[in-house]
Write a protein that holds these residues in place. Structure first.
Motif, mmCIF file in Angstrom:
data_model
loop_
_atom_site.group_PDB
_atom_site.id
_atom_site.type_symbol
_atom_site.label_atom_id
_atom_site.label_comp_id
_atom_site.label_asym_id
_atom_site.label_seq_id
_atom_site.Cartn_x
_atom_site.Cartn_y
_atom_site.Cartn_z
ATOM 1 N N VAL A 73 44.376 50.349 50.593
ATOM 2 C CA VAL A 73 44.633 48.915 49.850
ATOM 3 C C VAL A 73 43.053 48.128 50.090
ATOM 4 O O VAL A 73 42.630 47.793 50.864
ATOM 5 C CB VAL A 73 46.529 48.340 50.483
ATOM 6 C CG1 VAL A 73 46.182 47.646 50.015
ATOM 7 C CG2 VAL A 73 47.055 49.577 50.536
ATOM 8 N N TYR A 74 43.174 47.516 48.678
ATOM 9 C CA TYR A 74 41.963 46.876 48.403
ATOM 10 C C TYR A 74 42.225 45.411 47.767
ATOM 11 O O TYR A 74 43.143 44.915 46.624
ATOM 12 C CB TYR A 74 40.872 47.555 47.701
ATOM 13 C CG TYR A 74 40.756 48.396 48.504
ATOM 14 C CD1 TYR A 74 39.560 47.969 49.486
ATOM 15 C CD2 TYR A 74 40.744 49.550 48.192
ATOM 16 C CE1 TYR A 74 39.119 49.035 50.050
ATOM 17 C CE2 TYR A 74 40.107 51.175 48.726
ATOM 18 C CZ TYR A 74 39.099 50.771 49.908
ATOM 19 O OH TYR A 74 39.013 52.252 50.017
ATOM 20 N N GLN A 75 41.400 44.164 48.651
ATOM 21 C CA GLN A 75 40.985 42.866 47.202
ATOM 22 C C GLN A 75 41.016 42.657 47.272
ATOM 23 O O GLN A 75 39.854 43.228 46.824
ATOM 24 C CB GLN A 75 41.501 41.677 48.538
ATOM 25 C CG GLN A 75 42.005 40.347 48.026
ATOM 26 C CD GLN A 75 41.640 39.246 49.241
ATOM 27 O OE1 GLN A 75 42.198 39.817 49.885
ATOM 28 N NE2 GLN A 75 40.902 38.206 48.543
ATOM 29 N N THR A 82 39.292 42.253 38.102
ATOM 30 C CA THR A 82 38.521 43.155 37.811
ATOM 31 C C THR A 82 38.952 44.572 37.162
ATOM 32 O O THR A 82 40.097 44.377 37.023
ATOM 33 C CB THR A 82 38.374 43.200 39.302
ATOM 34 O OG1 THR A 82 37.704 42.975 40.372
ATOM 35 C CG2 THR A 82 38.119 45.091 39.942
ATOM 36 N N ARG A 83 38.493 45.504 36.729
ATOM 37 C CA ARG A 83 38.808 46.801 36.210
ATOM 38 C C ARG A 83 38.874 48.271 36.721
ATOM 39 O O ARG A 83 38.828 48.078 37.776
ATOM 40 C CB ARG A 83 37.891 46.947 34.085
ATOM 41 C CG ARG A 83 37.612 46.118 33.551
ATOM 42 C CD ARG A 83 36.795 46.052 31.928
ATOM 43 N NE ARG A 83 37.036 44.876 31.671
ATOM 44 C CZ ARG A 83 37.918 44.074 30.632
ATOM 45 N NH1 ARG A 83 38.493 45.086 30.595
ATOM 46 N NH2 ARG A 83 37.287 43.386 29.660
ATOM 47 N N LEU A 84 39.135 48.748 35.824
ATOM 48 C CA LEU A 84 39.391 50.411 36.506
ATOM 49 C C LEU A 84 38.217 50.697 37.428
ATOM 50 O O LEU A 84 38.220 51.467 38.011
ATOM 51 C CB LEU A 84 39.759 51.506 35.956
ATOM 52 C CG LEU A 84 39.958 52.778 36.325
ATOM 53 C CD1 LEU A 84 40.940 53.278 37.464
ATOM 54 C CD2 LEU A 84 40.632 53.474 35.309
ATOM 55 N N SER A 85 37.190 50.408 36.568
ATOM 56 C CA SER A 85 36.058 51.299 37.399
ATOM 57 C C SER A 85 35.777 50.311 38.331
ATOM 58 O O SER A 85 35.438 50.994 39.679
ATOM 59 C CB SER A 85 34.573 50.857 35.663
ATOM 60 O OG SER A 85 34.701 48.703 35.699
ATOM 61 N N GLY A 86 36.235 48.970 38.760
ATOM 62 C CA GLY A 86 35.756 47.903 40.194
ATOM 63 C C GLY A 86 36.421 48.331 40.841
ATOM 64 O O GLY A 86 36.347 48.225 41.977
ATOM 65 N N GLY A 87 37.775 49.048 40.531
ATOM 66 C CA GLY A 87 38.994 49.242 41.648
ATOM 67 C C GLY A 87 38.022 50.896 42.408
ATOM 68 O O GLY A 87 38.215 51.269 43.458
ATOM 69 N N PRO A 135 40.700 49.303 31.885
ATOM 70 C CA PRO A 135 41.962 48.184 32.037
ATOM 71 C C PRO A 135 41.326 47.388 32.612
ATOM 72 O O PRO A 135 40.728 47.652 33.948
ATOM 73 C CB PRO A 135 43.215 49.542 31.835
ATOM 74 C CG PRO A 135 42.504 50.419 32.555
ATOM 75 C CD PRO A 135 41.502 51.230 31.869
ATOM 76 N N VAL A 136 41.896 46.307 33.414
ATOM 77 C CA VAL A 136 42.222 45.435 33.946
ATOM 78 C C VAL A 136 43.288 45.321 34.647
ATOM 79 O O VAL A 136 44.467 45.258 34.472
ATOM 80 C CB VAL A 136 42.490 43.812 32.896
ATOM 81 C CG1 VAL A 136 42.126 42.654 34.164
ATOM 82 C CG2 VAL A 136 41.364 42.953 32.480
ATOM 83 N N LEU A 137 43.092 45.326 36.142
ATOM 84 C CA LEU A 137 43.618 45.815 37.077
ATOM 85 C C LEU A 137 44.725 44.251 37.089
ATOM 86 O O LEU A 137 44.115 43.435 37.046
ATOM 87 C CB LEU A 137 43.261 45.798 37.914
ATOM 88 C CG LEU A 137 42.307 47.518 38.141
ATOM 89 C CD1 LEU A 137 41.698 47.460 39.981
ATOM 90 C CD2 LEU A 137 43.304 48.931 37.137
#
Length: 252
Positions: free
Chosen positions: A161-163, A168-173, A217-219
């Motif tokens: 689980v991340y803050q 942030t987009r999918l790539s950032g997640g 996509p934007v998270l």
């Protein structure tokens, strides 16, 4: 494996059998190692403006492709309320409660959740100016996006689980989870999102996303990202782990 007979010329002496590895065995190792590497064909990234595709068939319509300009405060966020020149009634750091309310000195409860920080600042200015201060100036700043949590699981290096920061987009997640594993199936990435209409699932081909051919996509807070596993690669990886023992008892 193949057997080669060695020994002395004396027919009364016992003959030993030794094992040698054949070229076939070595070739098999190379083939398996190549399969385990899980190489995914990459697509060239075009230069200039791109027009990524949003696929309704893959459930991508509800996943916003663009970043919202004004951030809306949420319960769990930490904010600072700075009343310029008035340190006694400023708030260095305060957590927005579950009901979305923050108690501000002199004026009491202020509804913050569901509003932008500039909108909240204007209300505090009006309420302070009406009774307590002349021409107050107020700034409300977000210190931590505590409400912004996502779950990343499946074939990633560090599930958890991340803050994350708004926008942030999918790539950032995926980057937060240190990227995909060697056995991941990047063409099978899913995002689960709770909406007013119920749980929505969007599927994404991350190979196409990286090439700019599919929307990144934007998270949103509460999203769950699941990266699929390439079952064939997993099979070969498991097989490779058994090869030392496998090679001792099996001839190729």
């Amino acid at each position: 494996m193949s057997e080669k007979l060695t020994g002395s010329a004396d027919p009364t002496m016992p003959i030993k059998a030794t094992q040698t590895r054949t070229p076939v065995y070595s070739v098999a190792l190379c083939v398996i190692a190549a399969a385990v590497s899980g190489c995914v064909a990459t697509q060239p990234v075009p230069a200039g403006a791109i027009d990524p595709v949003v696929s309704p068939a893959m459930g991508q319509v509800v996943f916003a492709p663009a970043v919202v300009d004004a951030y809306v405060l949420r319960p769990g966020d930490s904010v600072a309320v700075n009343v310029f020149g008035e340190e006694d009634i400023s708030l260095e750091s305060v957590l927005i409660a579950a009901d979305g309310v923050v108690a501000v000195p002199l004026i009491g409860d202020v509804q913050m959740a569901g509003r932008s920080s500039s909108e909240v600042g204007r209300e505090i200015e009006q309420r302070l100016g009406a009774r307590f201060l002349r021409d107050p100036r107020v700034a409300v700043n977000v210190l931590a996006y505590g409400s912004h949590l996502i779950t990343v699981e499946g074939s990633v290096e560090t599930p958890g689980v991340y803050q994350f920061a708004p926008g942030t987009r999918l790539s950032g997640g995926l980057a937060l989870a240190e990227g995909a594993t060697r056995v991941s199936d990047l063409r099978d990435v899913a995002i689960f999102r709770e909406t007013a209409a119920g749980m929505q699932v969007g599927r994404f081909d991350y190979v196409a996303v990286r090439a700019g051919q599919m929307v990144d996509p934007v998270l949103q807070p509460g999203d769950r990202i699941v990266v699929g596993t390439d079952n064939l690669s997993q099979f070969w990886q498991d097989l490779l782990r058994t090869l030392p023992a496998f090679g001792l008892f099996t001839s190729l």
